[in-house]
Design a protein around this motif. Structure first.
Motif, PDB file in Angstrom:
ATOM      1  N   ASN A 104      72.729 -27.596 -53.155  1.00 25.32           N
ATOM      2  CA  ASN A 104      72.483 -28.970 -52.747  1.00 25.32           C
ATOM      3  C   ASN A 104      72.770 -29.113 -51.251  1.00 25.32           C
ATOM      4  O   ASN A 104      73.818 -28.686 -50.789  1.00 25.32           O
ATOM      5  CB  ASN A 104      73.426 -29.884 -53.539  1.00 25.32           C
ATOM      6  N   TYR A 105      71.811 -29.663 -50.522  1.00 21.96           N
ATOM      7  CA  TYR A 105      72.005 -29.914 -49.091  1.00 21.96           C
ATOM      8  C   TYR A 105      71.913 -31.407 -48.859  1.00 21.96           C
ATOM      9  O   TYR A 105      70.984 -32.053 -49.341  1.00 21.96           O
ATOM     10  CB  TYR A 105      70.927 -29.197 -48.273  1.00 21.96           C
ATOM     11  N   GLU A 122      76.760 -32.977 -42.579  1.00 25.26           N
ATOM     12  CA  GLU A 122      75.956 -32.056 -43.393  1.00 25.26           C
ATOM     13  C   GLU A 122      76.882 -31.387 -44.399  1.00 25.26           C
ATOM     14  O   GLU A 122      77.966 -30.918 -44.032  1.00 25.26           O
ATOM     15  CB  GLU A 122      75.340 -30.959 -42.519  1.00 25.26           C
ATOM     16  N   VAL A 123      76.439 -31.360 -45.637  1.00 22.19           N
ATOM     17  CA  VAL A 123      77.249 -30.736 -46.679  1.00 22.19           C
ATOM     18  C   VAL A 123      76.351 -29.850 -47.531  1.00 22.19           C
ATOM     19  O   VAL A 123      75.254 -30.256 -47.899  1.00 22.19           O
ATOM     20  CB  VAL A 123      77.909 -31.806 -47.602  1.00 22.19           C
ATOM     21  N   MET A 124      76.814 -28.635 -47.806  1.00 22.29           N
ATOM     22  CA  MET A 124      76.068 -27.784 -48.745  1.00 22.29           C
ATOM     23  C   MET A 124      76.993 -27.349 -49.873  1.00 22.29           C
ATOM     24  O   MET A 124      78.138 -26.971 -49.643  1.00 22.29           O
ATOM     25  CB  MET A 124      75.499 -26.552 -48.043  1.00 22.29           C
ATOM     26  N   ASP A 125      76.469 -27.430 -51.080  1.00 20.24           N
ATOM     27  CA  ASP A 125      77.237 -27.053 -52.261  1.00 20.24           C
ATOM     28  C   ASP A 125      76.430 -26.112 -53.120  1.00 20.24           C
ATOM     29  O   ASP A 125      75.206 -26.182 -53.145  1.00 20.24           O
ATOM     30  CB  ASP A 125      77.538 -28.294 -53.107  1.00 20.24           C
ATOM     31  N   GLU A 126      77.161 -25.256 -53.830  1.00 23.21           N
ATOM     32  CA  GLU A 126      76.494 -24.367 -54.778  1.00 23.21           C
ATOM     33  C   GLU A 126      76.963 -24.760 -56.167  1.00 23.21           C
ATOM     34  O   GLU A 126      78.163 -24.819 -56.418  1.00 23.21           O
ATOM     35  CB  GLU A 126      76.899 -22.925 -54.472  1.00 23.21           C
ATOM     36  N   GLY A 204      72.087 -21.030 -39.844  1.00 25.67           N
ATOM     37  CA  GLY A 204      71.040 -20.355 -40.607  1.00 25.67           C
ATOM     38  C   GLY A 204      70.417 -19.190 -39.856  1.00 25.67           C
ATOM     39  O   GLY A 204      69.576 -18.465 -40.389  1.00 25.67           O
ATOM     40  N   ALA A 205      70.832 -18.998 -38.590  1.00 26.94           N
ATOM     41  CA  ALA A 205      70.324 -17.850 -37.828  1.00 26.94           C
ATOM     42  C   ALA A 205      71.285 -16.674 -37.946  1.00 26.94           C
ATOM     43  O   ALA A 205      71.050 -15.614 -37.373  1.00 26.94           O
ATOM     44  CB  ALA A 205      70.135 -18.238 -36.372  1.00 26.94           C
ATOM     45  N   LEU A 206      72.396 -16.862 -38.662  1.00 31.21           N
ATOM     46  CA  LEU A 206      73.412 -15.819 -38.742  1.00 31.21           C
ATOM     47  C   LEU A 206      73.396 -15.100 -40.096  1.00 31.21           C
ATOM     48  O   LEU A 206      73.311 -15.735 -41.142  1.00 31.21           O
ATOM     49  CB  LEU A 206      74.806 -16.430 -38.521  1.00 31.21           C
ATOM     50  N   LYS A 207      73.509 -13.778 -40.016  1.00 31.94           N
ATOM     51  CA  LYS A 207      73.539 -12.950 -41.230  1.00 31.94           C
ATOM     52  C   LYS A 207      74.731 -13.275 -42.122  1.00 31.94           C
ATOM     53  O   LYS A 207      74.670 -13.119 -43.335  1.00 31.94           O
ATOM     54  CB  LYS A 207      73.626 -11.471 -40.817  1.00 31.94           C
ATOM     55  N   GLN A 208      75.843 -13.706 -41.490  1.00 35.26           N
ATOM     56  CA  GLN A 208      77.063 -14.007 -42.252  1.00 35.26           C
ATOM     57  C   GLN A 208      76.868 -15.152 -43.247  1.00 35.26           C
ATOM     58  O   GLN A 208      77.680 -15.347 -44.130  1.00 35.26           O
ATOM     59  CB  GLN A 208      78.210 -14.426 -41.303  1.00 35.26           C
ATOM     60  N   HIS A 209      75.800 -15.929 -43.041  1.00 35.58           N
ATOM     61  CA  HIS A 209      75.610 -17.104 -43.891  1.00 35.58           C
ATOM     62  C   HIS A 209      74.273 -17.033 -44.620  1.00 35.58           C
ATOM     63  O   HIS A 209      73.363 -17.806 -44.340  1.00 35.58           O
ATOM     64  CB  HIS A 209      75.705 -18.379 -43.050  1.00 35.58           C
ATOM     65  N   PRO A 210      74.158 -16.090 -45.565  1.00 34.35           N
ATOM     66  CA  PRO A 210      72.867 -15.861 -46.214  1.00 34.35           C
ATOM     67  C   PRO A 210      72.321 -17.090 -46.946  1.00 34.35           C
ATOM     68  O   PRO A 210      71.111 -17.311 -46.957  1.00 34.35           O
ATOM     69  CB  PRO A 210      73.158 -14.724 -47.206  1.00 34.35           C
ATOM     70  N   ARG A 211      73.217 -17.915 -47.514  1.00 35.09           N
ATOM     71  CA  ARG A 211      72.711 -19.071 -48.269  1.00 35.09           C
ATOM     72  C   ARG A 211      72.121 -20.117 -47.322  1.00 35.09           C
ATOM     73  O   ARG A 211      71.106 -20.745 -47.624  1.00 35.09           O
ATOM     74  CB  ARG A 211      73.845 -19.716 -49.091  1.00 35.09           C
ATOM     75  N   ILE A 212      72.769 -20.261 -46.161  1.00 36.55           N
ATOM     76  CA  ILE A 212      72.248 -21.237 -45.191  1.00 36.55           C
ATOM     77  C   ILE A 212      70.957 -20.686 -44.574  1.00 36.55           C
ATOM     78  O   ILE A 212      69.984 -21.409 -44.387  1.00 36.55           O
ATOM     79  CB  ILE A 212      73.301 -21.553 -44.100  1.00 36.55           C
ATOM     80  N   ALA A 213      70.957 -19.356 -44.294  1.00 31.47           N
ATOM     81  CA  ALA A 213      69.756 -18.737 -43.729  1.00 31.47           C
ATOM     82  C   ALA A 213      68.570 -18.893 -44.683  1.00 31.47           C
ATOM     83  O   ALA A 213      67.455 -19.225 -44.255  1.00 31.47           O
ATOM     84  CB  ALA A 213      70.021 -17.271 -43.427  1.00 31.47           C
ATOM     85  N   ALA A 214      68.822 -18.692 -45.982  1.00 31.31           N
ATOM     86  CA  ALA A 214      67.734 -18.797 -46.960  1.00 31.31           C
ATOM     87  C   ALA A 214      67.209 -20.232 -47.001  1.00 31.31           C
ATOM     88  O   ALA A 214      65.998 -20.462 -47.064  1.00 31.31           O
ATOM     89  CB  ALA A 214      68.219 -18.363 -48.341  1.00 31.31           C
ATOM     90  N   PHE A 215      68.114 -21.184 -46.936  1.00 28.01           N
ATOM     91  CA  PHE A 215      67.682 -22.585 -46.982  1.00 28.01           C
ATOM     92  C   PHE A 215      66.886 -22.951 -45.722  1.00 28.01           C
ATOM     93  O   PHE A 215      65.862 -23.618 -45.787  1.00 28.01           O
ATOM     94  CB  PHE A 215      68.886 -23.523 -47.155  1.00 28.01           C
TER      95      PHE A 215
END
Ligand SMILES: Nc1ncnc2c1ncn2[C@@H]1O[C@H](COP(=O)(O)OP(=O)(O)O)[C@@H](O)[C@H]1O
Ligand SMILES: [Mg+2]
Length: 430
Positions: A104-105, A122-126, A204-215
């Motif tokens: 959820n974004y 901004e909040v992201m949840d899994e 989202g441009a960083l490899k460390q954050h795959p979920r944000i990058a995918a979104f």
């Protein structure tokens, strides 16, 4: 492929609070169908809903200030629902793949005293199975915390289930404000340089954050069609291009790309497409001396072919949509406003079936989102696929799913076409 399960818009134009499908706070709702159509009379907010997707995509690309001014939107105060002082808010509930956990974004946008917009939070949840969701991005006023990899925190632990989400979020925000980071072990404290840019654009441009990058990639891949047949008639400079652009003015370039890179598939496609457009026998390409590709449509009644420049709006439009659906790497989310303009009614039903057929391919088909006020298009649809926008007494939009009404479900089950029901006002609020 990634799919949007639910979407919520608050305080954007006439959409004071409109939600479709499944959301973090409404996790018992059914997710959106692969193909979703929003119907409604003039002025109920169809274009506003279409533009909510467009605005979010623009904000990711160029920041909220530019997005507020782009495409004739006219700035933050014209976008915010009239008379409201709360932020503009968007929520996207999505799955990166069929088996992924839903994410959820949520983003809120407000303006400063001089009317310049910036990102408020901004909040992201899994979502977790049988557990409270895990938060992995929490940004407020440009500061916040982010969890790497697949980590996250059940910041909502103190809350009783999902209803208290807001309470726990504001609790978390106050912790961030006071920089009491020990409350968030495993998290990294971050501060954004430019509050007009979305945090997901940077992270989202960083490899460390795959979920944000995918979104981020998912939203960047959205295709919103602002197609106009006249634009598609132009003779652009030669040069193959992989995807049809939003206005459709690179139609010949895409044809060139398809012909060059996927020659056999393209020939097959032209045959298939020709079968679906009434009156058209064959579609072919012709190479000009300066190496451009002209599209030739062979009309059944005539000996000489017609070129794209002479073709009817409807034919060109259907050709462009079918080409889009046949893209070897289709966009994950395809949003089309009023595909009916210029189309003959039989063609519309064909198009609705094509969209649905395409959207139902779980793995490689695009999700399709359409706004329409054409009963013939609605005839081809199931009540679960159709959402009805209306205008409430206060002038703001309301939305409901056609399948919410058991009488409508029964009538459709007995064979009455849904568009006909709508036409005869059966779907009006009762
Ligand atoms: N900031 C706003 N606050 C409230 N209503 C708005 C705002 N901006 C536009 N509207 C109203 O939203 C309505 C919906 O327009 P639109 O989305 O174009 O409808 P549709 O596409 O369904 O015909 C219009 O009647 C317009 O007056
Ligand atoms: Mg409209």
């Amino acid at each position: 492929m990634a799919k949007i399960e639910g979407f919520r818009v608050k305080n954007f134009k006439s959409l004071k609070d409109v939600a479709l499908g499944r959301l973090l706070t409404q996790h018992k709702n059914e997710p959106l169908t692969p193909m979703t159509a929003v119907i409604g009379k003039n002025g109920v907010g169809k274009s506003a809903l279409f533009d909510a997707f467009g605005f979010l995509a623009d904000a990711l690309k160029s920041g909220v200030e530019e997005a507020c001014d782009a495409r004739g939107r006219g700035g933050f105060e014209r976008l915010r629902a009239q008379g409201q002082t709360d932020p503009i808010e968007f929520e996207v509930h999505y799955k990166a793949s069929v088996n992924a956990r839903p994410i959820n974004y949520e983003v809120k946008i407000e303006a400063d005293e001089s009317g310049r917009p910036h990102v408020l939070s901004e909040v992201m949840d899994e979502e977790q199975e049988n557990e409270v969701p895990r938060c992995f991005l929490l940004l407020t006023k440009g500061r916040g915390v982010v969890w790497k990899g697949s980590q996250g925190s059940q910041v909502y632990e103190t809350a009783e289930g999902f209803n208290l989400l807001e309470v726990s979020k504001s609790l978390a925000r106050s912790i961030i404000k006071e920089k009491k980071l020990e409350e968030f072990k495993d998290a990294e404290f971050i501060e954004l340089e430019d509050r007009r840019k979305l945090g997901i654009a940077t992270l989202g441009a960083l490899k460390q954050h795959p979920r944000i990058a995918a979104f981020r990639q998912f939203v960047e891949g959205w295709y919103l069609s602002y197609f106009t047949p006249n634009a598609a008639r132009g003779l652009p400079l030669a040069g193959p291009q992989r995807h049809l652009n939003v206005h459709g003015d690179n139609l010949s370039n895409v044809v060139q790309f398809m012909e060059r890179e996927h020659s056999e598939r393209f020939q097959f496609m032209l045959k298939e497409i020709a079968k679906k457009i009434p009156g058209i026998d064959r579609i072919e390409t012709e190479r000009t001396a300066d190496d451009r590709l002209l599209l030739k449509f062979n009309d059944k009644g005539f000996q000489d072919p017609f070129y794209a420049q002479q073709m009817s709006d409807g034919t060109l439009k259907v050709f462009a949509y079918l080409l889009l659906l046949n893209d070897p790497t289709p966009p994950p989310f395809l949003c089309i406003e009023e595909p009916e303009n210029g189309l003959y009614h039989r063609l519309l039903e064909t198009l609705a079936h094509e969209f649905r057929e395409h959207a139902s391919h779980q793995e490689d088909g695009s999700q399709v989102f359409i706004t329409t006020h054409q009963p013939y298009f609605v005839n081809a649809l199931d009540p679960k696929e159709v959402w009805i926008l209306d205008k409430g007494e206060d002038g703001f939009s309301t939305i409901r799913q056609a399948s919410d009404d058991p009488v409508v479900n029964n009538m459709v089950a007995e064979g009455l076409p849904l568009g006909g029901l709508w036409y005869s006002d059966y779907l009006d609020a009762r």
